[in-house]
Every structure is written in C-alpha cells, then in structure tokens.
Design a protein around this motif. Sequence first.
Motif, PDB file in Angstrom:
ATOM      1  N   GLY A   1      32.561  59.378   1.503  1.00 33.18           N
ATOM      2  CA  GLY A   1      32.520  59.285   0.326  1.00 33.18           C
ATOM      3  C   GLY A   1      33.648  58.233  -0.659  1.00 33.18           C
ATOM      4  N   ASP A   2      34.784  57.278  -0.150  1.00 30.53           N
ATOM      5  CA  ASP A   2      35.780  57.370  -0.302  1.00 30.53           C
ATOM      6  C   ASP A   2      35.161  55.050  -0.931  1.00 30.53           C
ATOM      7  OD1 ASP A   2      37.879  57.063  -1.826  1.00 30.53           O
ATOM      8  OD2 ASP A   2      38.946  55.561  -0.878  1.00 30.53           O
ATOM      9  N   TYR A   3      33.999  55.456   0.186  1.00 27.40           N
ATOM     10  CA  TYR A   3      33.710  53.512  -0.044  1.00 27.40           C
ATOM     11  C   TYR A   3      33.651  52.968  -1.294  1.00 27.40           C
ATOM     12  CZ  TYR A   3      31.988  49.103   1.613  1.00 27.40           C
ATOM     13  OH  TYR A   3      31.076  48.114   1.869  1.00 27.40           O
ATOM     14  N   HIS A   4      32.903  53.618  -2.003  1.00 28.00           N
ATOM     15  CA  HIS A   4      32.667  52.927  -3.830  1.00 28.00           C
ATOM     16  C   HIS A   4      34.280  52.189  -3.672  1.00 28.00           C
ATOM     17  CE1 HIS A   4      31.989  51.174  -8.134  1.00 28.00           C
ATOM     18  NE2 HIS A   4      33.091  52.512  -8.031  1.00 28.00           N
ATOM     19  N   ASN A   5      35.288  52.552  -3.754  1.00 23.82           N
ATOM     20  CA  ASN A   5      36.902  52.245  -3.916  1.00 23.82           C
ATOM     21  C   ASN A   5      37.160  51.223  -3.065  1.00 23.82           C
ATOM     22  OD1 ASN A   5      37.023  54.673  -5.277  1.00 23.82           O
ATOM     23  ND2 ASN A   5      37.874  55.527  -4.441  1.00 23.82           N
ATOM     24  N   VAL A   6      36.903  51.275  -1.545  1.00 23.63           N
ATOM     25  CA  VAL A   6      36.714  49.962  -0.492  1.00 23.63           C
ATOM     26  C   VAL A   6      36.296  49.020  -0.993  1.00 23.63           C
ATOM     27  CG1 VAL A   6      36.505  49.197   1.406  1.00 23.63           C
ATOM     28  CG2 VAL A   6      36.862  51.738   1.504  1.00 23.63           C
ATOM     29  N   GLN A   7      35.245  49.107  -1.647  1.00 25.25           N
ATOM     30  CA  GLN A   7      34.569  48.032  -1.611  1.00 25.25           C
ATOM     31  C   GLN A   7      34.835  47.335  -3.425  1.00 25.25           C
ATOM     32  OE1 GLN A   7      30.219  47.230  -0.343  1.00 25.25           O
ATOM     33  NE2 GLN A   7      29.578  46.574  -2.869  1.00 25.25           N
ATOM     34  N   ALA A   8      35.279  48.513  -4.106  1.00 17.14           N
ATOM     35  CA  ALA A   8      35.871  47.210  -5.476  1.00 17.14           C
ATOM     36  C   ALA A   8      36.971  46.380  -4.806  1.00 17.14           C
ATOM     37  CB  ALA A   8      36.040  48.820  -5.948  1.00 17.14           C
ATOM     38  N   ALA A   9      37.968  46.990  -4.130  1.00 16.67           N
ATOM     39  CA  ALA A   9      39.042  46.190  -3.972  1.00 16.67           C
ATOM     40  C   ALA A   9      39.266  45.348  -2.368  1.00 16.67           C
ATOM     41  CB  ALA A   9      40.320  47.701  -2.961  1.00 16.67           C
ATOM     42  N   VAL A  10      38.160  44.988  -1.790  1.00 22.92           N
ATOM     43  CA  VAL A  10      37.814  44.371  -0.776  1.00 22.92           C
ATOM     44  C   VAL A  10      36.236  44.187  -1.156  1.00 22.92           C
ATOM     45  CG1 VAL A  10      38.009  43.879   1.423  1.00 22.92           C
ATOM     46  CG2 VAL A  10      39.774  45.510   0.515  1.00 22.92           C
ATOM     47  N   PRO A  11      34.975  43.018  -1.597  1.00 23.56           N
ATOM     48  CA  PRO A  11      33.929  43.134  -1.726  1.00 23.56           C
ATOM     49  C   PRO A  11      33.907  43.056  -0.523  1.00 23.56           C
ATOM     50  CG  PRO A  11      35.209  42.857  -4.061  1.00 23.56           C
ATOM     51  CD  PRO A  11      36.200  42.938  -3.013  1.00 23.56           C
ATOM     52  N   SER A  12      34.301  42.128  -0.061  1.00 21.49           N
ATOM     53  CA  SER A  12      33.608  41.599   1.613  1.00 21.49           C
ATOM     54  C   SER A  12      34.340  41.908   3.281  1.00 21.49           C
ATOM     55  CB  SER A  12      34.725  40.267   2.012  1.00 21.49           C
ATOM     56  OG  SER A  12      35.929  40.784   2.023  1.00 21.49           O
ATOM     57  N   PHE A  13      34.205  43.871   2.297  1.00 21.30           N
ATOM     58  CA  PHE A  13      34.706  44.754   3.547  1.00 21.30           C
ATOM     59  C   PHE A  13      33.450  44.773   4.124  1.00 21.30           C
ATOM     60  CE2 PHE A  13      34.715  49.356   5.836  1.00 21.30           C
ATOM     61  CZ  PHE A  13      36.243  48.239   6.340  1.00 21.30           C
ATOM     62  N   ALA A  14      32.684  44.996   4.274  1.00 21.97           N
ATOM     63  CA  ALA A  14      30.780  45.436   4.870  1.00 21.97           C
ATOM     64  C   ALA A  14      30.755  44.616   5.347  1.00 21.97           C
ATOM     65  CB  ALA A  14      30.025  46.157   3.858  1.00 21.97           C
ATOM     66  N   ARG A  15      30.472  43.690   4.468  1.00 19.46           N
ATOM     67  CA  ARG A  15      30.028  42.040   6.200  1.00 19.46           C
ATOM     68  C   ARG A  15      31.011  41.751   6.805  1.00 19.46           C
ATOM     69  NH1 ARG A  15      29.814  38.814   1.482  1.00 19.46           N
ATOM     70  NH2 ARG A  15      32.039  37.989   2.101  1.00 19.46           N
ATOM     71  N   ASP A  16      32.544  41.666   6.484  1.00 21.36           N
ATOM     72  CA  ASP A  16      33.646  41.628   7.760  1.00 21.36           C
ATOM     73  C   ASP A  16      33.284  42.909   8.711  1.00 21.36           C
ATOM     74  OD1 ASP A  16      34.296  38.783   5.968  1.00 21.36           O
ATOM     75  OD2 ASP A  16      35.752  40.368   5.166  1.00 21.36           O
ATOM     76  N   TYR A  17      33.654  43.717   8.192  1.00 19.85           N
ATOM     77  CA  TYR A  17      33.450  45.080   9.245  1.00 19.85           C
ATOM     78  C   TYR A  17      32.423  44.862  10.465  1.00 19.85           C
ATOM     79  CZ  TYR A  17      32.497  50.309  10.466  1.00 19.85           C
ATOM     80  OH  TYR A  17      32.160  51.135  11.029  1.00 19.85           O
ATOM     81  N   THR A  18      31.269  44.735  10.178  1.00 19.00           N
ATOM     82  CA  THR A  18      30.098  44.729  10.933  1.00 19.00           C
ATOM     83  C   THR A  18      30.337  43.053  11.499  1.00 19.00           C
ATOM     84  OG1 THR A  18      28.665  45.078   9.004  1.00 19.00           O
ATOM     85  CG2 THR A  18      28.311  44.295  11.135  1.00 19.00           C
ATOM     86  N   ALA A  19      31.144  42.229  11.024  1.00 13.56           N
ATOM     87  CA  ALA A  19      31.318  41.035  11.919  1.00 13.56           C
ATOM     88  C   ALA A  19      32.651  41.486  12.906  1.00 13.56           C
ATOM     89  CB  ALA A  19      31.552  40.553  11.133  1.00 13.56           C
ATOM     90  N   GLY A  20      33.129  42.336  12.973  1.00 17.20           N
ATOM     91  CA  GLY A  20      34.226  42.667  13.675  1.00 17.20           C
ATOM     92  C   GLY A  20      35.801  41.581  13.024  1.00 17.20           C
ATOM     93  N   ARG A  21      35.701  42.062  11.933  1.00 17.65           N
ATOM     94  CA  ARG A  21      36.571  40.946  11.332  1.00 17.65           C
ATOM     95  C   ARG A  21      37.674  41.964  10.472  1.00 17.65           C
ATOM     96  NH1 ARG A  21      33.131  36.859   9.897  1.00 17.65           N
ATOM     97  NH2 ARG A  21      32.914  37.404   7.524  1.00 17.65           N
ATOM     98  N   ALA A  22      37.067  42.989  10.279  1.00 13.53           N
ATOM     99  CA  ALA A  22      38.410  44.297   9.022  1.00 13.53           C
ATOM    100  C   ALA A  22      38.379  45.876   9.444  1.00 13.53           C
ATOM    101  CB  ALA A  22      37.352  44.078   8.313  1.00 13.53           C
ATOM    102  N   ARG A  23      39.010  46.279   9.880  1.00 13.06           N
ATOM    103  CA  ARG A  23      39.246  47.088  10.463  1.00 13.06           C
ATOM    104  C   ARG A  23      39.365  48.342   9.776  1.00 13.06           C
ATOM    105  NH1 ARG A  23      37.187  44.903  13.964  1.00 13.06           N
ATOM    106  NH2 ARG A  23      37.953  44.557  16.192  1.00 13.06           N
TER     107      ARG A  23
END
Length: 433
Positions: A203-225
């Motif tokens: 439920g904290d994902y809104h804050n994740v994307q607000a801080a790191v807008p590319s997180f979902a894309r980078d996470y899916t591509a194996g570039r973010a943890r």
Amino acid sequence: MNTSLRMLGAALTGLAMAALTSCASGSGTSADGTVTLSFLVGSDESTVDAAKALADAFMRAEPRIKIKTEVVPGGGEGDNVVKTRLSTGDMTDVFWYNSGSLLRALHPSRTLVDLTGDPVLSRVKKDYLPVVSVDGRAYGVPATAATGGGILYNRKVYERLGLKVPRTWAEFMANNDKIKAAGTTPLIATFKDTWTSQLLVLGDYHNVQAAVPSFARDYTAGRARFATTPAASAGFHHLAQVHAEGHLNKGFGSATNDQGLKMLIEGRGAHYAMLGLTLPPLLAAHPQAATDIGFFGIPGDDPARHGATVWEPPAIYIAKSTEHLAEAKKFLAFVASPPAAEAVTKVVPPSGPYRVEGAELPDDAPQVAKDLQAYLDRGAATPALEFLSPVKGPSLEQITVAVGSGLTPPAQGAAQYDRDVEKQAKQLGLPGW
C-alpha cells in the motif's frame, strides 16, 4: 497464500458457489432470434452478486440478448480454468478476470477481442485503460469499483481525540502515540491471515512512485531492487517500527482479518492497514461502519506528495472465440455505463469510485469510497505495483509477517524479498534478470 492481493480479494467473502441466471456455459441463437451469451465469473459472493446485477439489468435493457452465467472457483483454481479454456478455444463469450499485469499471462493478442478505439470504451476512464492494455492494445471494461489499499481508520476515535488525518509518516506515528496513551490500540495487525501483513509494504507504492517515477519499469527490467531503493524499502521499516514501538494489538499473530475489521468498527483499534473492499460485506451487520470508518493513503515523508495506492477493479473481456461479437460488445458497452454502476451499487456497496465517466458515487456511499474518490479527483493516486509489473514474489506475506513480528530486521526482509522476486522473474523469463 501465494497469490496477489487482487486475487486474494476474490477470497475475502468466501466461496459462494451459486448460479446467476443459469449454470450452463453454452451460448447460441434461438429460433425466435434471441441470442444467448455465456458469461464466466468467479465464485466469491460479491462477484456473484455484482455479475447477477449486471446481467439482469442488461437483459432488461436488451431483451433480445440473454445472459447465461457460469460460476467457477476463485483464486488460483479459477485462474487455471480461464487460461485453459482460452487456450483450447472453449471459453465463454465474455468473462470476468483480473486487470493489471496478470492480463499479460492470457496472451490477449491471441485470445481476446481487441477493443482499442472501439466505442465500447468511450465511457471508460482514460487512466483505467492502461490496466486492461497489453502492448498498447486495450481489451476490457471495468466490472466494479476501484478500492484503496492503505489505512482504514475509526473516525469516532479521531474525533474523540481531536486527531487529523496524517500527511506524513511522522504525523501518523504521533497520532499512534496519542491513541496508545488514551488506552486504544493504535494499529491492528492480523497475521493469522498472513496476506494481511503485506499492506504496509504494497500500500506504500504511491510513495515509491512519487520518489522514483521509473521504479516499476526498472523493477520489471531487473534494474531496481527493494533493498537498494530507500523509498521501496520504507514499507519494511515502517512495519518493523510499529511493532518495535508497541503500537500493535495483543495477539496480533493469531488474529484474523474478520477479527481485525470488527475490532476497528467497534473502536477498540484506531487504524488497520487494509484494502477498502473488505469493508462493504460487513455493512449489513454493522451499518455504522459506512460512516464511522474512513480511509487514507499510507503517509510518506513529503506532505505535498501525500496520496493513495489504488487496486483497480477487475474487468470483463470478450473471448476471441465468441460467435456473437456484436452482442458481446453491447454487453460490455452496458457494463461501462452509469446504469450498470447503479445496478451494482444496489447489491454491492462500492469501496471506491467507479472507473466509468458519469458513474457517480451515491450520497450514501461508504466513507471509504468517498475518501478514495477525493484522492483520485486531485490526481493523488497511483495503481499498486502489481498492476504495473508482472513481478511479485510469492513469499512476501511470510517475509512481512516475520518483519512485522520483530523476527527479521527490515533491511534483511527487503533483501529476502529481492531474492524471492528474482526467482519469480526468472521463472517468467523476463529479460534483465
């Protein structure tokens, strides 16, 4: 339970195996020109009730088209039924299924009717379309209302103690301190139902994307943890903090979701990190919950970016194997209309706004729905990560139970989840892992 929260939502109200207009799955054209569409839905009670309301209202509007509904188990078993029947060409004309990243697993370009640019989608909210799209092609319409994943709170407790809805995590913890000092449990946890332990992270994902807008894309591509992205690991640290500061209820390890909701409604606990969709099924027995329980997004560090994480509603799709495409499109066009939303509202109180233009919440909608509507109206809402990425490790709920129980340090829990995610991403064959 190693399933996503979207699929878990289908198990929250039980497995009520019931036929709607018929248990048959066949479709066809009768001698009098009446066309029958087959409609497959999951078996949880709210889905059954909503699907019946949609079918009945549509048949009143279109008497030449009949709907025969087939009910299958929810969760993983029903998911396998959908995938098998699509792959064999034996699917019903239309069917109810998840929106978001799980849609990709259906290989929609091969199995579903592409609705991109079709008038069927004319009333669907534009910000909903990405969760029913794969590779830029749209395939479904929203079946019900959205729901929030964040903090359900008792408004009577807040009123009694003179508290305001927090916009930062520090303000939330300050509220918890005041609630604890007043003799009320600040935060309810129900770890016997292990899936409920995930909400402070997911439920904290809104804050994740607000801080790191590319997180979902980078996470899916194996570039973010999670472990190496402070905004993403914050949920694990929050989970550990509320335990360390004694803000959880006694017996949280053996408490169930039903017990937690009752505790919240009765005011014995002030907050519960939970999905809003868990509340409407209790309104018949606890009508005061419609006004006494509110919702706010999990606060982050920046009050200017405060918002909410949204679990988008499931969708209704047309199987490419249908022999009644025109009639199926008429049904979906009806589903994506204000009259359909009104029909569903009469039998299933919404836990959030409808994702259809012109479909307004009624004045007596539950407060949790109104609160989520306010976030969406001001553009302060983000779909949960599982709607944006196919990667979700199956062991998260076990990891969050351990972190939330003080057994695993939060940094270690985040690292464990990264390893869990890596295994799943490799199984999916995603590039970059």
